[in-house]
Design a protein around this motif. Structure first.
Motif, short mmCIF file in Angstrom:
data_model
loop_
_atom_site.label_atom_id
_atom_site.label_comp_id
_atom_site.label_asym_id
_atom_site.label_seq_id
_atom_site.Cartn_x
_atom_site.Cartn_y
_atom_site.Cartn_z
N ALA A 158 38.57 29.21 36.26
CA ALA A 158 39.28 30.38 36.79
C ALA A 158 39.75 31.29 35.67
O ALA A 158 39.82 32.51 35.83
N TYR A 159 40.06 30.71 34.52
CA TYR A 159 40.64 31.45 33.39
C TYR A 159 39.65 32.44 32.78
O TYR A 159 39.98 33.62 32.58
N VAL A 160 38.44 32.01 32.52
CA VAL A 160 37.46 32.85 31.83
C VAL A 160 37.06 34.08 32.65
O VAL A 160 37.11 35.21 32.14
N PRO A 161 36.67 33.95 33.93
CA PRO A 161 36.32 35.15 34.71
C PRO A 161 37.50 36.10 34.87
O PRO A 161 37.32 37.33 34.87
N ALA A 162 38.72 35.55 35.02
CA ALA A 162 39.90 36.41 35.17
C ALA A 162 40.12 37.25 33.92
O ALA A 162 40.42 38.45 34.00
N ALA A 167 39.72 42.37 30.89
CA ALA A 167 39.21 43.12 29.74
C ALA A 167 38.53 44.41 30.19
O ALA A 167 38.68 45.46 29.55
N ILE A 168 37.80 44.36 31.29
CA ILE A 168 37.16 45.56 31.82
C ILE A 168 38.21 46.57 32.24
O ILE A 168 38.13 47.76 31.92
N ALA A 169 39.25 46.09 32.94
CA ALA A 169 40.32 46.97 33.40
C ALA A 169 41.08 47.61 32.24
O ALA A 169 41.46 48.78 32.31
N LEU A 170 41.30 46.86 31.16
CA LEU A 170 42.05 47.38 30.02
C LEU A 170 41.34 48.55 29.34
O LEU A 170 41.98 49.38 28.70
N HIS A 171 40.01 48.61 29.47
CA HIS A 171 39.26 49.69 28.83
C HIS A 171 39.14 50.94 29.71
O HIS A 171 38.57 51.94 29.29
#
Length: 257
Positions: A158-162, A167-171
């Motif tokens: 669950a940790y890695v996909p989240a 990371a996508i949202a932060l950019h």
């Protein structure tokens, strides 16, 4: 789906105006195929090698049941409640990520990380512009830490996909700073200051999830009511995917650090 979601929010709350057919778009689209397929596969293979190596050193038979038994008996972490494991993984994983990120802004490692910073137009599409060495090292180091602590596989799953989605949202090219939570949760504004080529934002905001690590270590920078205007690097990073993959192994005439 991601194109619809992020395309909509970037249209409604843009941090700065930029063309949809912007410079570097082809390169970023190429990374959206290359990073999950090639870099992801290489990172996974590295993690497997690390896991096999740890098991071999510990004298554990290479089967899942034996490895799980060893990990959970050898560490206190595996006996903790699931909620406690998640909390420790989030906080501890972000602390490790903070220092790995800082390491990639120094010396030889910077040339691999400069590829990620090379986009002069920062939006959600530029999130996957990551050199495979950068991806492999960070994932392998995280995997080693998780193996040592005996983190439950479902927590890792669950940790890695989240973190990838975050990371996508932060950019994203948006103005969001999360108001009173600006010091608690990383925001697009927080990360835009990390990517700026302006002097005041260089080597700031390394945390991927919790900005308080930057507050603790003196690297926090997010002035109220102000957004960075310039992005990219001073290094001579090529524009295309193939050139960027080869560039870190060549001599550079310029350096940001």
């Amino acid at each position: 789906m991601l194109a619809i979601v992020f395309g909509t929010i970037e249209w409604k709350w843009p941090a700065r105006a930029q063309r949809r057919l912007r410079p570097g778009l082809r390169t970023d689209l190429a990374y959206w195929v290359f990073t999950p397929v090639v870099s992801g596969a290489l990172a996974f293979a590295t993690v497997v090698v690390v896991a096999v190596g740890v098991a071999a050193i510990a004298g554990v038979p290479l089967d899942r049941a034996a490895i799980d038994t060893f990990v959970h008996r050898a560490t206190w972490f595996g006996a903790l409640p699931r909620a406690a494991q998640i909390a420790i993984v989030l906080v501890g994983g972000d602390l490790l990520g903070y220092w790995l990120h800082r390491a990639f802004h120094r010396g030889r490692l910077w040339r691999f990380h400069a590829v990620h910073h090379s986009s002069t137009d920062l939006d959600w599409l530029s999130a996957t512009r990551v050199h495979p060495i950068n991806e492999i090292v960070q994932r392998a180091m995280l995997a080693i830490a998780l193996l040592v602590f005996g983190v439950d596989a479902s927590v890792v799953a669950a940790y890695v996909p989240a973190l990838t989605l975050l990371a996508i949202a932060l950019h994203a090219n948006v103005t969001w700073s999360f108001g009173p939570l600006r010091y608690v949760i990383a925001s697009p504004t927080f990360h835009r200051w990390h990517h700026t080529s302006e002097a005041e934002g260089l080597d700031k905001n390394f945390a991927g999830l919790f900005p308080f690590w930057d507050l603790v270590f003196g690297t926090f920078h997010m002035p109220r009511g102000k957004l960075p205007a310039r992005f990219g690097v001073r290094d001579d990073v090529p524009a295309g995917l193939v050139g960027q993959l080869a560039w870190p192994f060549r001599r550079s005439r310029h350096s940001q650090t």
